[in-house]
Design a protein around this motif. Structure first.
Motif, PDB file in Angstrom:
ATOM      1  N   VAL A   1       0.864  -1.132   0.023  1.00  0.00           N
ATOM      2  CA  VAL A   1      -0.134  -0.023  -0.009  1.00  0.00           C
ATOM      3  C   VAL A   1       1.042   1.222   0.078  1.00  0.00           C
ATOM      4  CG1 VAL A   1      -1.849   1.204   1.201  1.00  0.00           C
ATOM      5  CG2 VAL A   1      -1.702  -1.219   1.069  1.00  0.00           C
ATOM      6  N   THR A   2       0.824   1.794  -1.122  1.00  0.00           N
ATOM      7  CA  THR A   2       2.003   2.907  -1.375  1.00  0.00           C
ATOM      8  C   THR A   2       1.625   4.062  -2.222  1.00  0.00           C
ATOM      9  OG1 THR A   2       4.434   3.200  -2.172  1.00  0.00           O
ATOM     10  CG2 THR A   2       3.162   1.582  -3.307  1.00  0.00           C
ATOM     11  N   THR A   3       2.076   5.177  -2.290  1.00  0.00           N
ATOM     12  CA  THR A   3       2.083   6.214  -3.243  1.00  0.00           C
ATOM     13  C   THR A   3       3.002   6.024  -4.360  1.00  0.00           C
ATOM     14  OG1 THR A   3       3.578   7.581  -1.931  1.00  0.00           O
ATOM     15  CG2 THR A   3       1.102   7.759  -1.318  1.00  0.00           C
ATOM     16  N   THR A   4       4.098   5.325  -4.326  1.00  0.00           N
ATOM     17  CA  THR A   4       4.951   5.258  -5.381  1.00  0.00           C
ATOM     18  C   THR A   4       4.284   4.542  -6.504  1.00  0.00           C
ATOM     19  OG1 THR A   4       7.257   4.731  -5.972  1.00  0.00           O
ATOM     20  CG2 THR A   4       6.189   3.110  -4.916  1.00  0.00           C
ATOM     21  N   THR A   5       4.868   4.579  -7.844  1.00  0.00           N
ATOM     22  CA  THR A   5       4.536   3.861  -8.990  1.00  0.00           C
ATOM     23  C   THR A   5       4.376   2.281  -9.002  1.00  0.00           C
ATOM     24  OG1 THR A   5       6.388   3.800 -10.356  1.00  0.00           O
ATOM     25  CG2 THR A   5       5.125   5.912 -10.336  1.00  0.00           C
ATOM     26  N   PRO A   6       3.615   1.607  -9.699  1.00  0.00           N
ATOM     27  CA  PRO A   6       3.597  -0.055  -9.684  1.00  0.00           C
ATOM     28  C   PRO A   6       4.996  -0.233 -10.217  1.00  0.00           C
ATOM     29  CG  PRO A   6       1.489   0.995 -10.445  1.00  0.00           C
ATOM     30  CD  PRO A   6       2.309   2.169 -10.157  1.00  0.00           C
ATOM     31  N   GLN A   7       5.444   0.302 -11.310  1.00  0.00           N
ATOM     32  CA  GLN A   7       6.863   0.012 -11.758  1.00  0.00           C
ATOM     33  C   GLN A   7       7.774   0.031 -10.666  1.00  0.00           C
ATOM     34  OE1 GLN A   7       4.673   2.447 -12.937  1.00  0.00           O
ATOM     35  NE2 GLN A   7       5.205   3.149 -14.960  1.00  0.00           N
ATOM     36  N   ASN A   8       7.886   1.204 -10.073  1.00  0.00           N
ATOM     37  CA  ASN A   8       8.774   1.035  -8.740  1.00  0.00           C
ATOM     38  C   ASN A   8       8.595   0.047  -7.830  1.00  0.00           C
ATOM     39  OD1 ASN A   8       9.752   3.387  -9.925  1.00  0.00           O
ATOM     40  ND2 ASN A   8       8.598   4.775  -8.341  1.00  0.00           N
TER      41      ASN A   8
ATOM     42  N   SER B   1       4.023 -11.686  -6.810  1.00  0.00           N
ATOM     43  CA  SER B   1       2.769 -12.519  -6.697  1.00  0.00           C
ATOM     44  C   SER B   1       2.644 -13.039  -5.265  1.00  0.00           C
ATOM     45  CB  SER B   1       3.057 -13.768  -7.593  1.00  0.00           C
ATOM     46  OG  SER B   1       4.071 -14.700  -6.878  1.00  0.00           O
ATOM     47  N   TRP B   2       3.545 -12.848  -4.528  1.00  0.00           N
ATOM     48  CA  TRP B   2       3.457 -13.128  -2.837  1.00  0.00           C
ATOM     49  C   TRP B   2       2.197 -12.206  -2.290  1.00  0.00           C
ATOM     50  CZ3 TRP B   2       9.241 -13.177  -1.122  1.00  0.00           C
ATOM     51  CH2 TRP B   2      10.007 -14.160  -2.098  1.00  0.00           C
ATOM     52  N   PHE B   3       2.158 -10.956  -3.025  1.00  0.00           N
ATOM     53  CA  PHE B   3       1.243  -9.829  -2.497  1.00  0.00           C
ATOM     54  C   PHE B   3      -0.099 -10.041  -2.934  1.00  0.00           C
ATOM     55  CE2 PHE B   3       5.530  -8.849  -1.631  1.00  0.00           C
ATOM     56  CZ  PHE B   3       5.638  -8.425  -0.169  1.00  0.00           C
ATOM     57  N   GLU B   4      -1.106 -10.028  -2.261  1.00  0.00           N
ATOM     58  CA  GLU B   4      -2.486 -10.321  -3.083  1.00  0.00           C
ATOM     59  C   GLU B   4      -2.931  -9.144  -3.639  1.00  0.00           C
ATOM     60  OE1 GLU B   4      -6.864 -11.062  -0.992  1.00  0.00           O
ATOM     61  OE2 GLU B   4      -5.016 -12.064  -0.193  1.00  0.00           O
ATOM     62  N   VAL B   5      -2.675  -8.030  -3.159  1.00  0.00           N
ATOM     63  CA  VAL B   5      -2.900  -6.609  -3.611  1.00  0.00           C
ATOM     64  C   VAL B   5      -1.757  -5.715  -3.793  1.00  0.00           C
ATOM     65  CG1 VAL B   5      -4.301  -4.471  -3.457  1.00  0.00           C
ATOM     66  CG2 VAL B   5      -5.555  -6.802  -3.159  1.00  0.00           C
ATOM     67  N   ILE B   6      -1.520  -4.922  -4.834  1.00  0.00           N
ATOM     68  CA  ILE B   6      -0.659  -4.072  -5.135  1.00  0.00           C
ATOM     69  C   ILE B   6      -1.267  -2.656  -5.223  1.00  0.00           C
ATOM     70  CG2 ILE B   6       1.319  -2.945  -6.301  1.00  0.00           C
ATOM     71  CD1 ILE B   6       2.082  -5.668  -5.123  1.00  0.00           C
ATOM     72  N   ALA B   7      -1.432  -2.156  -4.079  1.00  0.00           N
ATOM     73  CA  ALA B   7      -2.123  -0.557  -4.137  1.00  0.00           C
ATOM     74  C   ALA B   7      -1.120   0.361  -4.357  1.00  0.00           C
ATOM     75  CB  ALA B   7      -2.884  -0.677  -2.940  1.00  0.00           C
ATOM     76  N   ALA B   8      -1.072   1.024  -5.481  1.00  0.00           N
ATOM     77  CA  ALA B   8       0.188   2.067  -5.770  1.00  0.00           C
ATOM     78  C   ALA B   8      -0.243   3.114  -6.863  1.00  0.00           C
ATOM     79  CB  ALA B   8       1.301   1.152  -6.352  1.00  0.00           C
ATOM     80  N   GLY B   9       0.576   3.976  -6.679  1.00  0.00           N
ATOM     81  CA  GLY B   9       0.538   5.096  -7.561  1.00  0.00           C
ATOM     82  C   GLY B   9      -0.674   5.988  -7.577  1.00  0.00           C
ATOM     83  N   ASP B  10      -1.350   6.101  -8.728  1.00  0.00           N
ATOM     84  CA  ASP B  10      -2.653   6.814  -8.931  1.00  0.00           C
ATOM     85  C   ASP B  10      -3.860   6.191  -9.117  1.00  0.00           C
ATOM     86  OD1 ASP B  10      -0.880   9.326  -9.207  1.00  0.00           O
ATOM     87  OD2 ASP B  10      -0.591   8.768 -11.378  1.00  0.00           O
TER      88      ASP B  10
ATOM     89  N   PRO C   1      -6.323   8.550   3.723  1.00  0.00           N
ATOM     90  CA  PRO C   1      -6.521   6.986   3.920  1.00  0.00           C
ATOM     91  C   PRO C   1      -6.960   6.132   2.657  1.00  0.00           C
ATOM     92  CG  PRO C   1      -8.632   8.144   4.890  1.00  0.00           C
ATOM     93  CD  PRO C   1      -7.953   9.059   4.298  1.00  0.00           C
ATOM     94  N   ASP C   2      -7.369   6.790   1.704  1.00  0.00           N
ATOM     95  CA  ASP C   2      -8.156   6.339   0.467  1.00  0.00           C
ATOM     96  C   ASP C   2      -7.268   5.192   0.097  1.00  0.00           C
ATOM     97  OD1 ASP C   2      -8.946   9.083   0.793  1.00  0.00           O
ATOM     98  OD2 ASP C   2      -9.721   9.220  -1.063  1.00  0.00           O
ATOM     99  N   ILE C   3      -6.039   4.973  -0.136  1.00  0.00           N
ATOM    100  CA  ILE C   3      -5.201   3.832  -0.503  1.00  0.00           C
ATOM    101  C   ILE C   3      -5.362   2.545   0.411  1.00  0.00           C
ATOM    102  CG2 ILE C   3      -3.002   4.480   0.556  1.00  0.00           C
ATOM    103  CD1 ILE C   3      -3.316   3.308  -3.194  1.00  0.00           C
ATOM    104  N   TYR C   4      -5.536   2.844   1.650  1.00  0.00           N
ATOM    105  CA  TYR C   4      -5.692   1.573   2.394  1.00  0.00           C
ATOM    106  C   TYR C   4      -7.117   1.239   2.425  1.00  0.00           C
ATOM    107  CZ  TYR C   4      -1.168   1.790   4.875  1.00  0.00           C
ATOM    108  OH  TYR C   4       0.290   1.885   5.313  1.00  0.00           O
ATOM    109  N   VAL C   5      -7.884   2.225   2.127  1.00  0.00           N
ATOM    110  CA  VAL C   5      -9.425   1.869   2.241  1.00  0.00           C
ATOM    111  C   VAL C   5      -9.658   0.905   0.876  1.00  0.00           C
ATOM    112  CG1 VAL C   5     -11.638   2.624   1.990  1.00  0.00           C
ATOM    113  CG2 VAL C   5     -10.273   3.697   3.753  1.00  0.00           C
TER     114      VAL C   5
END
Length: 253
Positions: A122-129, A144-153, A162-166
């Motif tokens: 859960v991050t603000t950095t880009t998915p590529q990073n 693939s170990w991480f069920e969700v990659i919440a990243a970037g925009d 809190p939006d990215i965590y939600v």
């Protein structure tokens, strides 16, 4: 009382010291490639970290620190182009093995995997990073170990909102009571706490003076058996490094 079901990891500064040793030099490389005389030293970059998101950080720099710069007519495209260039330089630095994981990070992730604990980024950095960091530290299949990659925009409002965590919790069909967050910065903990998540903080050089009074456990690092952490606030319950047993105890407290 909810059972801990998921670990939610911030990336920059939490998993690795990417801000100082990765993003900052990558920004400078992008500026040079674009023919700009900008240079973000460590002190300036520390001030720029008040804003999350790379494109947002460039805008903040021009609004507060380089106000004489004449913005081009296509300013939005200019910022997007600089940021895209910076991302390429960052992934290049990662591929060269310039940025290792912080102490204890790999051990905790491996332990969580072995026990079947669900995990997300859960991050603000880009998915590529995110991909670059994970693949060049944990291995080519590690994303693939991480069920969700919440990243970037993926959400319009970045941390401290809190939006990215939600969003991540909704994708995992979990409530905040089912998970715990790992963060390193004021913007990070403002985001996680606003999402009602218990939060473990590991500080770094840029964030050591931030207000972490709302942290459930405040450490200098995750640590390992040969490199114990220092407890800055909270109760480590006799542990000397962060393992899944301690994480579960913090969640249950």
């Amino acid at each position: 009382m909810s059972t801990l079901k998921a670990l939610l990891f911030d990336v920059d500064g939490t998993l690795a010291d990417t801000e100082r040793d990765g993003h900052r030099p990558a920004f400078n490389m992008a500026f040079e490639a674009a023919g700009l005389d900008w240079n973000w030293d460590e002190a300036l970059y520390g001030e720029l970290l008040a804003v999350t998101g790379g494109k947002e950080r460039i805008r903040f720099y021009l609004e507060k620190f380089n106000t004489d710069f004449e913005k081009p007519d296509n300013f939005d495209d200019f910022v997007k182009g600089l940021h895209a260039s910076k991302t390429l330089f960052y992934t290049q630095l990662m591929a060269e093995g310039k940025i290792p994981l912080r102490p204890g990070v790999e051990a905790l992730i491996n332990e969580a995997r072995a026990e079947g604990m669900r995990m997300a980024v859960v991050t603000t950095t880009t998915p590529q990073n995110v991909t670059a960091l994970l693949e060049n530290t944990l291995g080519p299949d590690s994303e693939s170990w991480f069920e969700v990659i919440a990243a970037g925009d993926i959400v319009p409002a970045k941390k401290p909102a809190p939006d990215i965590y939600v969003w991540a919790l909704e994708k995992m069909n979990l409530t905040a009571a089912d998970a715990i967050a790992f963060e390193d910065s004021l913007n990070g903990i403002l985001s996680s706490v606003a999402a009602d998540l218990k939060t473990i903080i590991t500080i770094n050089g840029y964030t050591k003076d931030d207000d972490f009074s709302s942290a459930d456990l405040l450490l200098d690092q995750m640590g390992d058996a040969s490199n114990p952490f220092t407890v800055l606030a909270g109760d480590a319950q006799g542990h000397t490094f962060l393992n899944l047993d301690l994480v579960k105890k913090v969640h249950a407290a």
